[in-house]
Scaffold this active site. Sequence first.
Site, PDB file in Angstrom:
ATOM      1  N   CYS A  76       2.092  -2.322  15.570  1.00  0.00           N
ATOM      2  CA  CYS A  76       1.990  -2.003  14.139  1.00  0.00           C
ATOM      3  C   CYS A  76       1.299  -3.126  13.372  1.00  0.00           C
ATOM      4  O   CYS A  76       1.680  -4.294  13.482  1.00  0.00           O
ATOM      5  CB  CYS A  76       3.382  -1.756  13.571  1.00  0.00           C
ATOM      6  SG  CYS A  76       3.352  -1.354  11.818  1.00  0.00           S
TER       7      CYS A  76
ATOM      8  N   GLU B 166       0.831  -1.205   0.000  1.00  0.00           N
ATOM      9  CA  GLU B 166       0.000   0.000   0.000  1.00  0.00           C
ATOM     10  C   GLU B 166       0.861   1.248   0.000  1.00  0.00           C
ATOM     11  O   GLU B 166       1.962   1.260   0.549  1.00  0.00           O
ATOM     12  CB  GLU B 166      -0.914  -0.011   1.236  1.00  0.00           C
ATOM     13  CG  GLU B 166      -1.924  -1.139   1.151  1.00  0.00           C
ATOM     14  CD  GLU B 166      -2.800  -1.301   2.386  1.00  0.00           C
ATOM     15  OE1 GLU B 166      -3.920  -1.781   2.220  1.00  0.00           O
ATOM     16  OE2 GLU B 166      -2.370  -0.955   3.501  1.00  0.00           O
TER      17      GLU B 166
ATOM     18  N   CYS C  50       3.505   8.596   0.924  1.00  0.00           N
ATOM     19  CA  CYS C  50       4.049   7.677   1.921  1.00  0.00           C
ATOM     20  C   CYS C  50       4.167   6.320   1.227  1.00  0.00           C
ATOM     21  O   CYS C  50       3.159   5.732   0.841  1.00  0.00           O
ATOM     22  CB  CYS C  50       3.082   7.631   3.107  1.00  0.00           C
ATOM     23  SG  CYS C  50       3.523   6.386   4.320  1.00  0.00           S
TER      24      CYS C  50
ATOM     25  N   CYS D 121       7.294  -4.879  15.700  1.00  0.00           N
ATOM     26  CA  CYS D 121       6.720  -3.876  16.603  1.00  0.00           C
ATOM     27  C   CYS D 121       5.298  -4.297  16.970  1.00  0.00           C
ATOM     28  O   CYS D 121       4.467  -4.536  16.105  1.00  0.00           O
ATOM     29  CB  CYS D 121       6.698  -2.510  15.922  1.00  0.00           C
ATOM     30  SG  CYS D 121       8.316  -1.986  15.348  1.00  0.00           S
TER      31      CYS D 121
ATOM     32  N   CYS E  94      -0.593   5.903   9.983  1.00  0.00           N
ATOM     33  CA  CYS E  94       0.627   5.223  10.429  1.00  0.00           C
ATOM     34  C   CYS E  94       0.293   3.905  11.109  1.00  0.00           C
ATOM     35  O   CYS E  94      -0.542   3.862  12.009  1.00  0.00           O
ATOM     36  CB  CYS E  94       1.357   6.048  11.479  1.00  0.00           C
ATOM     37  SG  CYS E  94       2.114   7.517  10.890  1.00  0.00           S
TER      38      CYS E  94
ATOM     39  N   CYS F 110       6.782  -6.978   6.758  1.00  0.00           N
ATOM     40  CA  CYS F 110       7.923  -6.407   7.462  1.00  0.00           C
ATOM     41  C   CYS F 110       8.577  -7.495   8.297  1.00  0.00           C
ATOM     42  O   CYS F 110       7.897  -8.369   8.832  1.00  0.00           O
ATOM     43  CB  CYS F 110       7.470  -5.260   8.368  1.00  0.00           C
ATOM     44  SG  CYS F 110       8.837  -4.309   9.069  1.00  0.00           S
TER      45      CYS F 110
HETATM   46  N1  SAH Z   1       9.801   0.566   9.615  1.00  0.00           N
HETATM   47  C1  SAH Z   1       9.957   1.990   9.501  1.00  0.00           C
HETATM   48  C2  SAH Z   1       8.977   2.588   8.532  1.00  0.00           C
HETATM   49  C3  SAH Z   1       7.526   2.542   8.981  1.00  0.00           C
HETATM   50  S1  SAH Z   1       7.078   4.146   9.424  1.00  0.00           S
HETATM   51  C4  SAH Z   1       9.894   2.617  10.883  1.00  0.00           C
HETATM   52  O1  SAH Z   1       9.587   1.907  11.814  1.00  0.00           O
HETATM   53  O2  SAH Z   1      10.203   3.794  11.030  1.00  0.00           O
HETATM   54  C5  SAH Z   1       5.610   3.976  10.248  1.00  0.00           C
HETATM   55  C6  SAH Z   1       5.588   4.822  11.503  1.00  0.00           C
HETATM   56  O3  SAH Z   1       4.339   4.616  12.165  1.00  0.00           O
HETATM   57  C7  SAH Z   1       6.651   4.393  12.480  1.00  0.00           C
HETATM   58  O4  SAH Z   1       7.120   5.511  13.182  1.00  0.00           O
HETATM   59  C8  SAH Z   1       5.880   3.484  13.405  1.00  0.00           C
HETATM   60  O5  SAH Z   1       6.514   3.342  14.644  1.00  0.00           O
HETATM   61  C9  SAH Z   1       4.557   4.183  13.497  1.00  0.00           C
HETATM   62  N2  SAH Z   1       3.449   3.308  13.855  1.00  0.00           N
HETATM   63  C10 SAH Z   1       3.371   1.973  13.712  1.00  0.00           C
HETATM   64  N3  SAH Z   1       2.186   1.530  14.164  1.00  0.00           N
HETATM   65  C11 SAH Z   1       1.504   2.606  14.574  1.00  0.00           C
HETATM   66  C12 SAH Z   1       0.198   2.799  15.112  1.00  0.00           C
HETATM   67  N4  SAH Z   1      -0.624   1.789  15.282  1.00  0.00           N
HETATM   68  N5  SAH Z   1      -0.181   4.068  15.408  1.00  0.00           N
HETATM   69  C13 SAH Z   1       0.643   5.117  15.199  1.00  0.00           C
HETATM   70  N6  SAH Z   1       1.884   4.988  14.679  1.00  0.00           N
HETATM   71  C14 SAH Z   1       2.302   3.758  14.391  1.00  0.00           C
END
Ligand code: SAH
Length: 348
Positions: free
Chosen positions: A123, A96, A109, A120, A341, A116
């Site tokens: 996520c 996406e 974005c 985390c 995000c 991945c």
């Molecule tokens: N793997 C990279 C790129 C993904 S960026 C990274 O971790 O930076 C996506 C961003 O959204 C990251 O900062 C991640 O920590 C954040 N994120 C992930 N899940 C989220 C959620 N449920 N709510 C808000 N932010 C989230």
Amino acid sequence: MEVAKNKRDIRAFTKDQLRSFFESQGDKAFRGNQVYEWLWQKSAHTFEDMTNISKETRQMLENNFVINHIKVDQMQRSSDGTIKNAVRLHDDLIVESVLIPTKTRTTACVSSQVGCSLDCKFCATSRLKRMRNLNPDEIYDQVVAIDNESRLYFDRPLSNIVFMGMGEPLMNYNNVLKAIDKITSPEGMGMSPKRITVSTSGVPKMIRKMADEEVKFKLAVSLHSAIDEIRTSIMPFNATFTLADLREALEYWFQKTKSRITYEYVVWDGINDTQKDVNALVEFCRFAPSKVNLIEYNPIDDGEFRQANNAAIEMYVNTLERNGITVTVRRSRGKDIDAACGQLANKS
Ligand code: SAH
């Protein structure tokens, strides 16, 4: 004319390789430049489109190569203007990408991997099993698709790119850098690298490598906690890539690039919402000029994580500001279509 059994992906070729290929066919090297321009600057989807190339040559290319273009399978528009594309790859996997419009900018974005490899806990992407790296052209194509949508729906070209879609960009380092080369090159989209941000959950070795290569784009780090124990509980790979390693790598990054680091940070109820947590963050920010982006939590269908209350967010903002650290509070965009995000998980 013979048709090759295993046609090769023509966009895996550099310009020089294309030039040599045409020479080896008894043609002019310059033909390679023309085809390269069609492939990248003009984003041709078929050899048929390459109208300044002779019919015979186009047929020869058709017999030997494929152009693996992405296909936007489905486009969803949020009530706030955000657009989410479900992008089908040549092997039918889906990633996406999102277009985020504001008054002055349109930001793409983009995804760097299918799924991945990191884990985390908060996520949605981390729950997808299937994983492969995206090729440089698959990353580039997402940007071109969003640039087209930006012109179509908002009457302006794309202004910024963030690598904050699916995947960990630094786990697909070479392809991400190749894609950025194409995006910034006059032979591609000619965009300034200063308008591009690569976001990483923090892979120290690769941050050092980027610093050594003196890349010109910006760096964002998904920190979420500056206390090892807490960070490991929500981002388990932190047990391997510890905060001390991360911090040293970031210090090195700043020395080499003089480029300020942005930290992405969600404040969760009962996880990182105390004064002790903010103090640790302030300490972490001390060694290099940094900015903190407090991002809103986007729930992903489980009760484990809850956004902290406003008082906790205010405590973060006040403490950071008092210590001279720039802080912004970012509202989510595109929540109603699961485009915010951490929500990218090929749901629809
Ligand atoms: N793997 C990279 C790129 C993904 S960026 C990274 O971790 O930076 C996506 C961003 O959204 C990251 O900062 C991640 O920590 C954040 N994120 C992930 N899940 C989220 C959620 N449920 N709510 C808000 N932010 C989230």
